[in-house]
Design a protein around this motif. Structure first.
Motif, PDB file in Angstrom:
ATOM      1  N   LEU A  49       0.916  -1.159   0.092  1.00  0.00           N
ATOM      2  CA  LEU A  49      -0.148  -0.098  -0.099  1.00  0.00           C
ATOM      3  C   LEU A  49       1.034   1.376  -0.076  1.00  0.00           C
ATOM      4  CD1 LEU A  49      -2.746  -0.834   2.313  1.00  0.00           C
ATOM      5  CD2 LEU A  49      -3.065  -0.417  -0.088  1.00  0.00           C
ATOM      6  N   SER A  50       1.939   1.127   0.822  1.00  0.00           N
ATOM      7  CA  SER A  50       2.970   2.488   0.709  1.00  0.00           C
ATOM      8  C   SER A  50       3.447   2.575  -0.415  1.00  0.00           C
ATOM      9  CB  SER A  50       3.857   1.989   1.792  1.00  0.00           C
ATOM     10  OG  SER A  50       4.609   3.192   1.822  1.00  0.00           O
ATOM     11  N   ARG A  51       3.741   1.468  -1.224  1.00  0.00           N
ATOM     12  CA  ARG A  51       4.483   1.648  -2.710  1.00  0.00           C
ATOM     13  C   ARG A  51       3.411   2.270  -3.468  1.00  0.00           C
ATOM     14  NH1 ARG A  51       6.609  -3.632  -5.118  1.00  0.00           N
ATOM     15  NH2 ARG A  51       6.759  -2.223  -6.840  1.00  0.00           N
ATOM     16  N   ILE A  52       2.164   1.752  -3.454  1.00  0.00           N
ATOM     17  CA  ILE A  52       1.038   2.249  -4.364  1.00  0.00           C
ATOM     18  C   ILE A  52       1.140   4.072  -3.993  1.00  0.00           C
ATOM     19  CG2 ILE A  52      -1.438   2.533  -4.781  1.00  0.00           C
ATOM     20  CD1 ILE A  52      -0.989  -0.617  -4.412  1.00  0.00           C
ATOM     21  N   ARG A  53       0.790   4.156  -2.700  1.00  0.00           N
ATOM     22  CA  ARG A  53       0.656   5.567  -2.337  1.00  0.00           C
ATOM     23  C   ARG A  53       1.656   6.678  -2.775  1.00  0.00           C
ATOM     24  NH1 ARG A  53      -1.875   3.807   3.353  1.00  0.00           N
ATOM     25  NH2 ARG A  53      -4.017   3.052   2.573  1.00  0.00           N
ATOM     26  N   ARG A  54       3.032   5.881  -2.537  1.00  0.00           N
ATOM     27  CA  ARG A  54       4.276   6.620  -2.971  1.00  0.00           C
ATOM     28  C   ARG A  54       4.195   7.199  -4.634  1.00  0.00           C
ATOM     29  NH1 ARG A  54       8.739   3.721  -1.434  1.00  0.00           N
ATOM     30  NH2 ARG A  54       8.675   2.622  -3.353  1.00  0.00           N
ATOM     31  N   TYR A  55       3.853   6.323  -5.373  1.00  0.00           N
ATOM     32  CA  TYR A  55       3.678   6.208  -6.776  1.00  0.00           C
ATOM     33  C   TYR A  55       2.642   7.352  -7.280  1.00  0.00           C
ATOM     34  CZ  TYR A  55       7.071   2.445  -7.073  1.00  0.00           C
ATOM     35  OH  TYR A  55       8.276   1.700  -7.019  1.00  0.00           O
ATOM     36  N   GLU A  56       1.768   7.287  -6.342  1.00  0.00           N
ATOM     37  CA  GLU A  56       0.257   8.239  -6.673  1.00  0.00           C
ATOM     38  C   GLU A  56       0.866   9.808  -6.130  1.00  0.00           C
ATOM     39  OE1 GLU A  56      -3.056   5.087  -6.488  1.00  0.00           O
ATOM     40  OE2 GLU A  56      -2.622   6.357  -4.536  1.00  0.00           O
ATOM     41  N   GLY A  57       1.781   9.886  -5.440  1.00  0.00           N
ATOM     42  CA  GLY A  57       2.348  11.189  -4.897  1.00  0.00           C
ATOM     43  C   GLY A  57       1.857  11.312  -3.409  1.00  0.00           C
ATOM     44  N   ALA A  58       0.974  10.385  -3.020  1.00  0.00           N
ATOM     45  CA  ALA A  58       0.563  10.620  -1.608  1.00  0.00           C
ATOM     46  C   ALA A  58       1.509  10.127  -0.635  1.00  0.00           C
ATOM     47  CB  ALA A  58      -0.670   9.759  -1.600  1.00  0.00           C
ATOM     48  N   PHE A  59       2.279  11.073  -0.421  1.00  0.00           N
ATOM     49  CA  PHE A  59       3.660  10.600   0.470  1.00  0.00           C
ATOM     50  C   PHE A  59       3.177  10.537   1.816  1.00  0.00           C
ATOM     51  CE2 PHE A  59       5.325  12.758  -2.989  1.00  0.00           C
ATOM     52  CZ  PHE A  59       6.060  11.945  -3.806  1.00  0.00           C
ATOM     53  N   ASP A  60       2.213  11.371   2.373  1.00  0.00           N
ATOM     54  CA  ASP A  60       1.783  11.264   3.765  1.00  0.00           C
ATOM     55  C   ASP A  60       1.282  10.148   4.115  1.00  0.00           C
ATOM     56  OD1 ASP A  60       2.957  13.729   4.342  1.00  0.00           O
ATOM     57  OD2 ASP A  60       1.161  14.993   4.145  1.00  0.00           O
ATOM     58  N   ALA A  61       0.288   9.548   3.109  1.00  0.00           N
ATOM     59  CA  ALA A  61      -0.346   8.351   3.262  1.00  0.00           C
ATOM     60  C   ALA A  61       0.491   7.288   3.127  1.00  0.00           C
ATOM     61  CB  ALA A  61      -1.572   8.216   2.232  1.00  0.00           C
ATOM     62  N   ALA A  62       1.327   7.176   2.346  1.00  0.00           N
ATOM     63  CA  ALA A  62       2.466   6.134   2.362  1.00  0.00           C
ATOM     64  C   ALA A  62       3.211   6.138   3.715  1.00  0.00           C
ATOM     65  CB  ALA A  62       3.660   6.494   1.046  1.00  0.00           C
ATOM     66  N   ILE A  63       3.858   7.230   3.930  1.00  0.00           N
ATOM     67  CA  ILE A  63       4.382   7.112   5.601  1.00  0.00           C
ATOM     68  C   ILE A  63       3.542   6.501   6.829  1.00  0.00           C
ATOM     69  CG2 ILE A  63       5.315   8.472   7.266  1.00  0.00           C
ATOM     70  CD1 ILE A  63       7.323   7.973   4.844  1.00  0.00           C
ATOM     71  N   ALA A  64       2.278   6.835   6.480  1.00  0.00           N
ATOM     72  CA  ALA A  64       1.139   6.421   7.657  1.00  0.00           C
ATOM     73  C   ALA A  64       1.303   4.843   7.568  1.00  0.00           C
ATOM     74  CB  ALA A  64      -0.240   7.033   7.183  1.00  0.00           C
ATOM     75  N   ALA A  65       1.165   4.498   6.111  1.00  0.00           N
ATOM     76  CA  ALA A  65       1.017   3.095   6.248  1.00  0.00           C
ATOM     77  C   ALA A  65       2.415   2.287   6.578  1.00  0.00           C
ATOM     78  CB  ALA A  65       0.874   2.318   4.469  1.00  0.00           C
ATOM     79  N   LEU A  66       3.585   2.832   6.621  1.00  0.00           N
ATOM     80  CA  LEU A  66       4.518   2.539   7.014  1.00  0.00           C
ATOM     81  C   LEU A  66       4.802   2.367   8.496  1.00  0.00           C
ATOM     82  CD1 LEU A  66       7.243   4.048   4.206  1.00  0.00           C
ATOM     83  CD2 LEU A  66       6.461   1.634   4.597  1.00  0.00           C
ATOM     84  N   ASP A  67       4.050   3.582   9.034  1.00  0.00           N
ATOM     85  CA  ASP A  67       4.114   3.758  10.336  1.00  0.00           C
ATOM     86  C   ASP A  67       3.350   2.601  10.959  1.00  0.00           C
ATOM     87  OD1 ASP A  67       5.564   5.941  10.419  1.00  0.00           O
ATOM     88  OD2 ASP A  67       3.789   7.330  10.579  1.00  0.00           O
TER      89      ASP A  67
END
Length: 187
Positions: A49-67
């Protein structure tokens, strides 16, 4: 838990094949039923999910998944494969979002090993020091298995592409030929 692990793996394969929405469905289904007995599968899904969000440019959401993934692994040693994967993904997400300073902080907390050298090279390259990035990769320990060898080749390819070297396209093609979804999922 055997009920969710195949969905995590399937999501990863779908993502590698470029089927982002199908991958997202698999990852979200795993995260919905997260429990202490399903940690590895859940962490794999959160990484996806974090990779998907990163590629979509949703960096905060990507970091939230990693958290969320880091919360699940809070008692694991920092050298565990899951923790290293989460932190490498965090550094890459921060770099993709342009936060080199925060990526360097993540780098300083990474356990010693190949992943630390690769992240260090990525940070140095983002800072514009390609020579130091190449030196960092040259100083890295030898990969111990095929996935580490692939990560090292991907790191070298990123540097080659960033520097605009003459072999950038050919090198990228050769590395990507090695990274087929079937090999990644079943090797």
């Amino acid at each position: 838990d055997l009920a969710v692990l195949p969905r995590s793996v399937l999501g990863t394969v779908l993502l590698e094949r470029g089927e982002v929405e199908a991958a997202r469905e698999q990852f979200e289904a795993v995260v919905e039923v997260a429990s202490p007995t399903r940690r590895p599968a859940t962490v794999l899904a959160l990484l996806g999910l974090s990779r998907i969000r990163r590629y979509e440019g949703a960096f905060d959401a990507a970091i939230a998944a990693l958290d969320d993934g880091r919360d699940l692994t809070r008692h694991a040693p920092r050298s565990s494969a899951m923790v290293v994967a989460l932190e490498v993904s965090r550094a890459r997400t921060l770099l993709a979002g342009g936060d080199t300073e925060a990526a360097r902080v993540v780098l300083e907390q990474l356990a010693p090993g190949l992943a630390r050298h690769i992240v260090a090279a990525d940070v140095l390259a983002a800072e514009g020091d390609l020579a130091a990035a190449r030196a960092e990769l040259a100083a890295a320990p030898a990969p111990r298995w095929w996935a580490e060898a692939l990560e090292m080749e991907l790191a070298r390819t990123r540097l080659e592409v960033r520097s605009g070297g003459p072999g950038a396209d050919a090198r990228a093609s050769a590395v990507l030929d090695l990274a087929t979804p079937v090999r990644a999922a079943f090797a």
